[in-house]
Each structure stands twice: as structure tokens, then as C-alpha cells.
Scaffold this active site. Structure first.
Site, PDB file in Angstrom:
ATOM      1  CG  ASP A   1      -1.998   1.054   1.143  1.00 16.71           C
ATOM      2  OD1 ASP A   1      -2.291   1.515   0.022  1.00 16.71           O
ATOM      3  OD2 ASP A   1      -2.536   1.442   2.190  1.00 16.71           O
TER       4      ASP A   1
ATOM      5  CD  GLU B   1      -0.626   5.405  -4.270  1.00 16.65           C
ATOM      6  OE1 GLU B   1      -0.167   5.686  -3.148  1.00 16.65           O
ATOM      7  OE2 GLU B   1      -1.372   4.434  -4.482  1.00 16.65           O
TER       8      GLU B   1
ATOM      9  CG  ASP C   1      -8.272   4.380   0.043  1.00 11.75           C
ATOM     10  OD1 ASP C   1      -8.053   3.156   0.151  1.00 11.75           O
ATOM     11  OD2 ASP C   1      -7.614   5.257   0.629  1.00 11.75           O
TER      12      ASP C   1
END
Ligand code: GLC
Length: 690
Positions: free
Chosen positions: A305, A308, A418
Site C-alpha cells: 500500500d 504511489e 480507496d
């Protein structure tokens, strides 16, 4: 045919692994406008497919999209960039071609945005590899592209079971309770996810020993019940003297650097962190090696997670922000100054300038992060995938990521990041699936029930009725939102029926997944791919083909008791569940009806699932089970709409080994003109009509 043309000094993303021709002359299909800009006209009827994880429809026309991996938990219809960067699209109009823009920085795709009749592609800098593919159909183009970028990741079979997640289950006992409540309610479950609170102070590869005193004991105890634990791993490594991962990373020079050679400081969950330099081969090996700490404790799956990478703030920007905020202290804040003050704080997160402040030591030299931003999540997951394969060569491990670039699909799956407990996000989930499949991401799914915002029982039921078809089937929600474990709602029986149906359908769903992965095909297809001659099928945005035999048309509107469904041909409606079915094995609740081609209003109660079978096609099913290991894949039942003789190629294997290509995994199920079934193959499958 695939042709490649290079511009400037392209960065080697390692997305492409297959052969192609090199093009010297002018480009077919696209006009080169210079400076990394390309365009082509779109005729009125042209459909544009692809772009993977993005907002809007299956047909991407009418919006502007950016490939720029972004942590955006509040995405809406007007969002331009999501967590992944998937630069492949197919134009199906007067010209038919596919294009892959292999460029690791920001790319902007105007798909009929400034001018409805024009496709424009713009890379941030003019250094790229462009791949152009022509073929007989969009599906043929996709298949060629998928050969070019290599075989998609294959998870273990248990990862096709249902998973329950929440940010966060705080203690081992809370996890035990989730497992017990599922088992008591007779609802199947294969995985419980551990979010950031299982760690000690949000430090990767550590465990909070107060809350989880014996993680390996817990993993073993749950595995006895057929349930795996899947912990999260975050990109940022906490800066904390005495924490071995941090100290090793500094000592071995494995973190991203500032221009002056110091380790770049950002902040995420634990506060200050360094980012592992996963674009560097040694750093990748070093970071990946740490997954062993959890594998050794009996863990068989991971979700990567914040890769990015997401940045709450950088050390430097935070300092200058405080200084500027001080300047506002004594002021009367008016419209402009109040807005500026708010902007200062909001601008701390994922600030584009911060992505220009750190560097990677890539094999081809030092490279500034923003130029290769979209490769970070890809390479974090590659680090894990490569290390895991070396550590566990005989066994498949579940691995999926939030951020991605094409190429990462060889190492792991993705979840779509999300989302929100919004009805429109059910439809978005459906529309993303075929686009992701085109780009190689087959093992994928959304946070069922919605991550942010409060869910409702009806929304969760409807979303699960879509989720039983997505390879990754996980219910996940954010801290602070209404809890959405299904046993917390009044209609537990409805949830039991729907989730159990996933396990009934598994022989078909797993077989279709494996055939798509091994044959570079698609598991989810737009209707137009299956019915290329049907002009209306080209416009359908809320139905999908799942594998070769099934069409789905989920209900995604609140208070709707059904919906209109378009049938491109005569089909058999198959209905499972319903209030008459309470307490029964969901398999025995089946009801079937033949429907003529055209538009039909189909009623679907909240506790039902319907799908549609194509003529001449078959669907092998099981009796279900409480977890994937409990499902009998040998004695199968057959659903079908046989017309004359027909057959189905069933893929099945042990679900753990990596010997995917062994022909012994294939059984041919044949039905003759009289409806008699016989099987061909060595796997000893027994198949009877349902
Ligand atoms: C990110 C993830 C989400 C997770 C949360 C806490 O928002 O996308 O799935 O629950 O972080 O770790």
C-alpha cells in the site's frame, strides 16, 4: 502486428517482454505532432477502450485522463488520475488499432475532450517508446498486447475465496472474533486482512507484540479453519534508530536520495519515513528479502500500500509551511488569505514539487522521481514478487498492490484503491474491470461495500452480488466508518446465500481466470467483444461477459427491485437465492428461464443473484464450501444451455504449485445431442447435470 517507434531517450520501464517490429518511417494511425504529442481523429461511431484503472465508462470517450499514480480516496466522476497508470488503449472505429505509450512519467489522454472528434496523447517529456498494434478486432489487439507485456500474475486458489478486511482489526482476539462470527453464521471465508495496526508503530515487517503476541500461532490456528491472514506492507520505512530495517537501509544506501546525497525524508503513517529505492536492483532485493520475516510466521499473502508513493508531507515543505502559517497569525483573514491559508495545509499532501526532490539510482543512471513516478508501486511489488518467488519457489503467494504500471501485472494483482460507499462506485467497479483486464491486470477487485463513508445493508448486498464474480473478492472499510462485516446486518441469511454462491461458481470462475491468464485473454469482457456485429452491444456500459459462458447485469441503484437487461441473443436466465431458499444450500435454490433476445426488465430481490447463460455454453459448479479448500472440485454439477452438442474446457489444478502449463490440468466436458455428459482428460472429474 506490433510496431515500435522510439522518441528521444526513453527510460527502460521493463514493461515489454515480447517481440515486435521496429518502425523507422512515419507512424500509421497517429499523427506525430512533436514534443511527445500525438493525435488522431475519432469518427462519430468510434469506441475507445482501455486505460485500465480510471473513472468513467468502458468507452472512455468524452473525458480527459492522466496517468499519474495518485492517492485519491475521494475520487469522483471528474477525477483525472487514480492509483494506477495504464497507458494502453484501443480505438475501434474507421481505424482500428491499439497504442501503448511506454513512458513512466505523466501522460495525458484527451479522449474527445477538447474536441469530441479528436484523440490526443501528450507525454510530459518527449522521451518514450510507442507501440502500435493492428488486428482483426479489439479482442485480437488486446491479446497481442498481452503477449507483448507478458503473462499475468496467478494467485493461489484460496485467494479466490471471500476475504474480510477493515482498517483495522486491532488485536488477535478481534481477528479471532471475526473468524468465529463467520463460521457461526455458516458464511464462507478464506482470508482476514491485517491493516496497519498489526505493526509495531507502523513499522514494516514488525508486529505489535502486545496486540498480536503470537502471530505465527494465530496464523496456524486460523489456517486450521481454512482462513489465511493477509498483512499490509507500506512503502515508507519509519526513521527510528534501533529499527533494523531503517538502519540497514541507511547503511546499505537503499533509500531514495535528495540531490545532495542525503536520504529523502517524507512522512506517512509513522511520521517521518524514507522510501526504499525500488528502482535500484540491489535495493529491490534488500526490501523484498524482508517479506521473509512474515513468510516465516506462516503468512501466505500480502497487500502493498501507499506506493504511489503517497506523501503526507515532506520534511522541508512542512518547515516552510509552518513559517508561512506564522505570517498569517495576526492578519484579518479574508476570502483570499483564508483560501491561501487552507491551501497551504492542503498542499502538503502529495505535492508535485516534492516528487521533484528525490532521486533513484537506476541501472541507467540517476533519475529524478517525478520522471519515473508511475513505476514506484510497480517496482515495490516486483521487489516482493521476485523475493517471494526465490524464497517460496514451489508455492504461490497472494500479492496485490494499490499503485501499478503495466508490467507489474506479471508480479501481482491490484485492488482499485480507496473508493466510497456510493452506489455510483458499484458501477465504476464494474466498468473498470474489463479495462484493467485489457492492460494485463486480471487479479483485481474493489473494496466491496465501499472503503470511505458509511455503507448500508442494501448497498453491501448489491455490491457483493457483483463481487462474487471479481477474482479478488474483499469487503474492506475505513476506520471511523460504519462497520460492514456482513454478520452485523439483520439479513445474515441473504449474505450467506450470496457469498456461498461464489464458492458454488468457483470451478467455472477459477477455470476462466486460469485460461485468461495462460492464454493472454480477458476474464471480463465488454459485451461488444463477444458480439462484435451487434451495434447495441457496443453501447452497453453496465453488463459484462464473465468468461466464455456467462453474462452479468448487476443491480447498482438504490431501491431498485430489478433492472433492464439487454440480451444480444437468446439466453438462459439463472437465478439463485431468494427468501424461499432460507437455510438451503444455495445450489438447490437455482431457477432457470429462457429469454428471447432484446430488452427485458428483470426483477432481482436483494437476496438474489441472477446471471445469463449463452446458448451452446456450459458452467461447471460445485456444492460450495466454507472455504476454498473445502470445495470439492472433483464431483461437479453442470449448468448449461446446450444446443445440440457442446463442450467446455475445464482448467483445474492443486491451486498452490506453479506448474500451470501441465496439460493434465485440462478436462474436456462434452455434452452430446441427447444431453449425455462425458469427460475427457486425466483429472478424474465426475460431472452430472444440476
Ligand atoms: C490506505 C489504503 C487502505 C487502508 C488504509 C490504512 O488508505 O488504501 O486500504 O485501509 O490506507 O492502511
Amino acid at each position: 502486428m506490433i510496431r515500435k517507434k522510439s522518441y528521444g531517450h526513453p527510460f527502460d520501464t521493463e514493461a515489454v517482454v515480447g517481440p515486435c517490429e521496429v518502425l523507422d518511417g512515419p507512424l500509421p494511425f497517429l499523427t506525430e505532432e512533436g514534443g511527445g504529442r500525438f493525435s488522431c481523429p475519432l469518427d462519430e461511431d468510434a469506441v475507445v477502450y482501455g486505460l485500465g484503472e480510471n473513472v468513467r465508462g468502458i468507452n472512455k470517450r468524452g473525458w480527459i485522463y492522466e496517468s499519474l499514480c495518485s492517492d485519491n480516496p475521494n475520487h469522483r466522476e471528474d477525477t483525472r488520475a487514480l492509483y494506477g497508470a495504464h497507458n494502453f488503449l484501443v480505438v475501434d472505429g474507421a481505424q482500428r488499432f491499439g497504442v501503448f505509450v511506454d513512458y513512466p512519467g505523466k501522460v495525458t489522454f484527451g479522449v474527445g475532450y477538447t474536441d469530441s472528434g479528436l484523440l490526443t496523447i501528450q507525454t510530459e517529456e518527449p522521451d518514450l517508446n510507442l507501440y502500435l498494434i493492428d488486428g482483426d478486432s479489439p479482442e485480437d489487439i488486446v491479446r497481442q498486447f498481452r503477449v507483448l507485456v507478458g503473462r499475468s500474475y496467478i494467485p493461489p486458489k484460496w485467494a479466490f475465496g471471500y476475504g474480510q478486511s477493515r482498517w483495522s482489526y486491532m488485536t488477535a482476539d478481534e481477528v479471532r472474533e471475526v473468524a468465529a462470527r463467520y463460521r457461526e453464521a455458516g458464511i464462507p471465508l478464506d482470508a482476514i486482512y491485517l491493516d496497519i495496526d498489526y505493526m509495531d508503530g507502523y513499522k514494516d515487517f514488525t508486529v505489535n507484540r502486545e496486540a498480536f503476541p503470537d502471530l505465527s500461532g494465530l496464523a496456524a490456528e486460523l489456517k486450521e479453519q481454512g482462513i489465511r491472514l493477509v498483512p499490509i506492507i507500506d512503502a515508507g520505512v519509519k526513521i527510528e534508530p534501533g529499527y533494523p530495517v531503517y538502519e540497514e537501509g541507511v547503511r546499505q544506501g537503499c533509500f531514495c536520495k535528495e540531490a545532495d546525497g542525503s536520504d529523502f525524508v517524507a512522512a506517512v503513517w509513522p511520521g517521518r519515513v524514507h522510501f526504499p529505492d525500488v528502482l535500484n536492483e540491489e535495493a529491490r532485493r534488500w526490501f523484498g528479502g524482508h517479506y521473509q520475516a512474515l513468510l516465516d510466521q506462516g503468512i501466505e499473502g500480502f497487500w502493498n500500500d501507499m506506493n504511489e508513493p503517497s506523501i503526507f508531507y515532506s520534511e522541508k515543505r512542512l518547515e516552510s509551511t509552518f513559517a508561512q502559517l506564522d505570517g498569517y497569525r495576526a492578519k484579518n483573514l479574508d476570502l483570499h488569505t483564508y483560501g491561501a491559508l487552507q491551501g497551504l495545509v492542503a498542499g502538503l499532501k502529495n505535492n508535485p514539487e516534492d516528487y521533484k526532490c528525490f532521486y533513484h539510482r537506476h541501472k541507467d543512471g540517476l533519475v529524478r522521481h517525478d520522471r519515473v513516478h508511475n513505476l514506484y508501486g510497480y517496482n515495490m511489488t516486483r521487489a516482493a514478487g521476485e523475493a517471494i518467488e526465490a524464497l517460496e519457489p514451489e508455492k504461490r503467494i497472494l500479492l496485490f498492490s494499490r499503485s501499478s504500471y503495466i508490467g507489474m501485472h506479471r508480479y501481482g494483482g491490484i485492488w482499485t484503491g480507496d473508493n466510497l460507499s456510493w452506489w455510483s462506485h458499484i458501477l465504476l467497479n464494474l466498468q473498470m474491470m474489463p479495462s484493467l483486464n485489457m492492460c494485463g491486470f486480471l487479479y483485481t477487485g474493489a473494496d466491496l461495500g465501499g472503503f470511505g463513508a458509511d455503507t448500508t445493508e442494501d448497498l453491501l448486498l448489491r455490491w457483493l452480488a457483483l463481487g462474487i464474480f471479481t477474482p479478488l473478492m474483499r469487503n474492506h472499510s475505513a476506520m471511523g466508518t460504519r462497520r460492514q462485516e456482513v454478520y452485523r446486518f439483520p439479513h445474515v441469511e441473504a449474505f450467506r446465500q450470496i457469498i456461498s454462491l461464489r464458492y458454488v461458481l468457483l470451478p467455472y470462475l477459477y477455470s476462466e481466470y486460469m485460461k485468461a491468464a495462460l492464454g493472454n485473454g480477458m476474464y471480463f469482457r465488454p459485451l461488444a467483444f463477444a458480439y462484435p456485429e451487434d451495434a447495441f452491444a457496443r453501447q452497453v456500459e453496465d453488463q459484462l461477459m464473465v468468461g466464455e459462458s456467462v453474462m452479468i447485469a448487476p443491480v447498482y441503484q438504490q431501491n431498485a427491485r430489478g433492472r433492464y437487461v439487454y440480451l444480444p441473443e437468446r439466453m438462459k436466465l439463472v437465478r439463485f437465492g431468494g427468501s424461499h431458499a432460507a437455510g438451503q444450500n444455495v445450489l438447490e435454490t437455482v431457477r432457470e428461464e429462457l429469454l428471447e433476445p432484446g430488452h427485458h426488465y428483470i426483477e432481482v430481490a436483494l437476496d438474489e443473484v441472477v446471471f445469463f447463460l449463452r446458448p451452446g455454453h456450459l458452467v461447471p459448479v460445485s456444492r460450495g464450501g466454507c472455504c476454498v479448500e473445502d470445495v470439492d472440485f472433483t464431483h461437479l454439477k453442470l449448468l448449461g444451455y446446450p444446443e445440440g452438442g457442446c463442450s467446455y474446457e475445464l482448467y483445474d489444478d492443486d491451486g498452490f504449485s506453479r506448474d500451470y502449463d501441465d496439460p493434465a490440468h485440462i478436462t474436456r466436458i462434452c455434452v452430446d445431442g441427447d444431453g449425455m455428459i462425458h469427460t475427457e482428460g486425466t483429472a478424474g472429474k465426475e460431472v452430472q447435470w444440476l
